[in-house]
Write a protein that holds these residues in place. Sequence first.
Motif, PDB file in Angstrom:
ATOM      1  N   SER A  69       0.834  -1.200   0.000  1.00 63.51           N
ATOM      2  CA  SER A  69       0.000   0.000   0.000  1.00 63.51           C
ATOM      3  C   SER A  69       0.871   1.254   0.000  1.00 63.51           C
ATOM      4  CB  SER A  69      -0.895   0.022   1.238  1.00 63.51           C
ATOM      5  OG  SER A  69      -1.736  -1.090   1.252  1.00 63.51           O
ATOM      6  N   GLY A  70       0.332   2.322  -0.556  1.00 62.69           N
ATOM      7  CA  GLY A  70       1.001   3.619  -0.507  1.00 62.69           C
ATOM      8  C   GLY A  70       2.118   3.794  -1.516  1.00 62.69           C
ATOM      9  N   ILE A  71       2.057   3.087  -2.633  1.00 57.90           N
ATOM     10  CA  ILE A  71       3.073   3.220  -3.682  1.00 57.90           C
ATOM     11  C   ILE A  71       2.457   3.981  -4.846  1.00 57.90           C
ATOM     12  CG2 ILE A  71       4.565   1.982  -5.295  1.00 57.90           C
ATOM     13  CD1 ILE A  71       5.443   1.539  -2.487  1.00 57.90           C
ATOM     14  N   SER A  72       3.133   5.012  -5.281  1.00 59.70           N
ATOM     15  CA  SER A  72       2.656   5.821  -6.390  1.00 59.70           C
ATOM     16  C   SER A  72       3.325   5.374  -7.686  1.00 59.70           C
ATOM     17  CB  SER A  72       2.984   7.290  -6.126  1.00 59.70           C
ATOM     18  OG  SER A  72       2.753   8.051  -7.274  1.00 59.70           O
ATOM     19  N   LYS A  73       2.598   5.419  -8.789  1.00 57.47           N
ATOM     20  CA  LYS A  73       3.182   5.078 -10.096  1.00 57.47           C
ATOM     21  C   LYS A  73       4.330   6.021 -10.440  1.00 57.47           C
ATOM     22  CE  LYS A  73      -0.866   3.258 -12.454  1.00 57.47           C
ATOM     23  NZ  LYS A  73      -1.763   3.421 -13.592  1.00 57.47           N
ATOM     24  N   ASP A  74       4.228   7.260  -9.994  1.00 62.70           N
ATOM     25  CA  ASP A  74       5.233   8.264 -10.342  1.00 62.70           C
ATOM     26  C   ASP A  74       6.609   7.927  -9.766  1.00 62.70           C
ATOM     27  OD1 ASP A  74       3.175   9.627 -11.569  1.00 62.70           O
ATOM     28  OD2 ASP A  74       2.765  10.853  -9.790  1.00 62.70           O
ATOM     29  N   ASN A  75       6.649   7.357  -8.578  1.00 66.22           N
ATOM     30  CA  ASN A  75       7.919   7.061  -7.911  1.00 66.22           C
ATOM     31  C   ASN A  75       8.373   5.620  -8.094  1.00 66.22           C
ATOM     32  OD1 ASN A  75       7.855   9.665  -6.916  1.00 66.22           O
ATOM     33  ND2 ASN A  75       6.858   9.049  -5.014  1.00 66.22           N
ATOM     34  N   PHE A  76       7.673   4.872  -8.908  1.00 69.02           N
ATOM     35  CA  PHE A  76       7.935   3.446  -9.015  1.00 69.02           C
ATOM     36  C   PHE A  76       8.847   3.157 -10.203  1.00 69.02           C
ATOM     37  CE2 PHE A  76       6.803  -0.845 -10.427  1.00 69.02           C
ATOM     38  CZ  PHE A  76       7.070  -1.543  -9.271  1.00 69.02           C
ATOM     39  N   GLU A  77       9.885   2.359  -9.960  1.00 65.17           N
ATOM     40  CA  GLU A  77      10.816   1.973 -11.033  1.00 65.17           C
ATOM     41  C   GLU A  77      10.712   0.503 -11.396  1.00 65.17           C
ATOM     42  OE1 GLU A  77      14.787   3.124 -10.107  1.00 65.17           O
ATOM     43  OE2 GLU A  77      14.197   5.162  -9.584  1.00 65.17           O
ATOM     44  N   ILE A  79      10.041  -3.832  -9.492  1.00 64.16           N
ATOM     45  CA  ILE A  79       9.998  -4.659  -8.294  1.00 64.16           C
ATOM     46  C   ILE A  79      10.647  -5.996  -8.596  1.00 64.16           C
ATOM     47  CG2 ILE A  79       7.685  -5.544  -8.812  1.00 64.16           C
ATOM     48  CD1 ILE A  79       7.191  -5.552  -5.754  1.00 64.16           C
ATOM     49  N   LYS A  80      11.376  -6.480  -7.622  1.00 59.87           N
ATOM     50  CA  LYS A  80      11.953  -7.812  -7.723  1.00 59.87           C
ATOM     51  C   LYS A  80      11.961  -8.441  -6.342  1.00 59.87           C
ATOM     52  CE  LYS A  80      16.723  -6.291  -7.220  1.00 59.87           C
ATOM     53  NZ  LYS A  80      18.049  -6.305  -7.766  1.00 59.87           N
ATOM     54  N   LEU A  81      11.983  -9.743  -6.324  1.00 61.73           N
ATOM     55  CA  LEU A  81      12.055 -10.505  -5.081  1.00 61.73           C
ATOM     56  C   LEU A  81      13.478 -11.025  -4.958  1.00 61.73           C
ATOM     57  CD1 LEU A  81      10.677 -11.953  -2.672  1.00 61.73           C
ATOM     58  CD2 LEU A  81      10.275 -13.857  -4.229  1.00 61.73           C
ATOM     59  N   GLU A  96       5.955  -9.510 -11.879  1.00 63.43           N
ATOM     60  CA  GLU A  96       5.006  -8.708 -12.649  1.00 63.43           C
ATOM     61  C   GLU A  96       4.239  -7.851 -11.651  1.00 63.43           C
ATOM     62  OE1 GLU A  96       4.719  -8.724 -16.028  1.00 63.43           O
ATOM     63  OE2 GLU A  96       6.399 -10.128 -16.069  1.00 63.43           O
ATOM     64  N   TYR A  97       3.676  -6.745 -12.117  1.00 64.39           N
ATOM     65  CA  TYR A  97       2.975  -5.856 -11.189  1.00 64.39           C
ATOM     66  C   TYR A  97       1.886  -5.083 -11.912  1.00 64.39           C
ATOM     67  CZ  TYR A  97       6.035  -2.412 -13.338  1.00 64.39           C
ATOM     68  OH  TYR A  97       6.700  -1.635 -14.256  1.00 64.39           O
ATOM     69  N   SER A  98       0.974  -4.567 -11.109  1.00 67.49           N
ATOM     70  CA  SER A  98      -0.068  -3.666 -11.598  1.00 67.49           C
ATOM     71  C   SER A  98      -0.431  -2.721 -10.460  1.00 67.49           C
ATOM     72  CB  SER A  98      -1.295  -4.453 -12.075  1.00 67.49           C
ATOM     73  OG  SER A  98      -1.856  -5.176 -11.007  1.00 67.49           O
ATOM     74  N   PHE A  99      -1.064  -1.612 -10.813  1.00 72.96           N
ATOM     75  CA  PHE A  99      -1.454  -0.620  -9.809  1.00 72.96           C
ATOM     76  C   PHE A  99      -2.966  -0.551  -9.703  1.00 72.96           C
ATOM     77  CE2 PHE A  99       2.827   0.833 -10.604  1.00 72.96           C
ATOM     78  CZ  PHE A  99       3.244   1.227  -9.349  1.00 72.96           C
ATOM     79  N   LEU A 104       0.150  -1.278  -4.963  1.00 70.55           N
ATOM     80  CA  LEU A 104       0.932  -2.011  -5.955  1.00 70.55           C
ATOM     81  C   LEU A 104       0.655  -3.497  -5.740  1.00 70.55           C
ATOM     82  CD1 LEU A 104       3.269  -2.377  -8.043  1.00 70.55           C
ATOM     83  CD2 LEU A 104       4.798  -2.434  -6.078  1.00 70.55           C
ATOM     84  N   THR A 105       0.144  -4.156  -6.747  1.00 66.76           N
ATOM     85  CA  THR A 105      -0.077  -5.596  -6.690  1.00 66.76           C
ATOM     86  C   THR A 105       1.037  -6.265  -7.466  1.00 66.76           C
ATOM     87  OG1 THR A 105      -2.455  -5.218  -6.618  1.00 66.76           O
ATOM     88  CG2 THR A 105      -1.719  -7.443  -7.180  1.00 66.76           C
ATOM     89  N   PHE A 106       1.681  -7.268  -6.876  1.00 63.62           N
ATOM     90  CA  PHE A 106       2.771  -7.972  -7.548  1.00 63.62           C
ATOM     91  C   PHE A 106       2.510  -9.466  -7.556  1.00 63.62           C
ATOM     92  CE2 PHE A 106       3.903  -7.539  -3.103  1.00 63.62           C
ATOM     93  CZ  PHE A 106       4.305  -8.827  -2.751  1.00 63.62           C
TER      94      PHE A 106
END
Length: 132
Positions: A69-77, A79-81, A96-99, A104-106
């Motif tokens: 929660s609380g992740i903005s598309k603007d600041n997102f580069e 995601i990896k595990l 993989e991810y979506s907003f 952020l759903t991964f």
Amino acid sequence: MKQIWKLIIVIPIVIGIVIAGWITIKNESNKFNEKNKIQNLFGNLASKPIEITKFYTYGTSLNIEGKISGISKDNFEGIKLVVRDGKNYEKNYSLEYSFDNENLTFYTETINNAINLDELVTRKEILSSSKN
């Protein structure tokens, strides 16, 4: 003659003190190494909590889904595990991810191309390698 008896008594005492000191230093060194492993494992974690919403296996693949929660598309580069044992094993997995609003759903890429459980180091292997 008294000098010889003094040496016979003093030498084992000195050897005992040296061995006790060496054992103490070795134990402290092992504790320090264990703290380093823990720091390596948890030192780089993000400060945002994540929620794993689903995890399942398909053959030897571990698949996960979750959200942050609380992740903005603007600041997102991206995601990896990162799976690591804190010592020498580290494996990166692309997610993989979506907003959805500010969430952020991964999820892992595909059912068969997720985290390969056969590649992961077991706890038994970690413990045996740390004793060496």
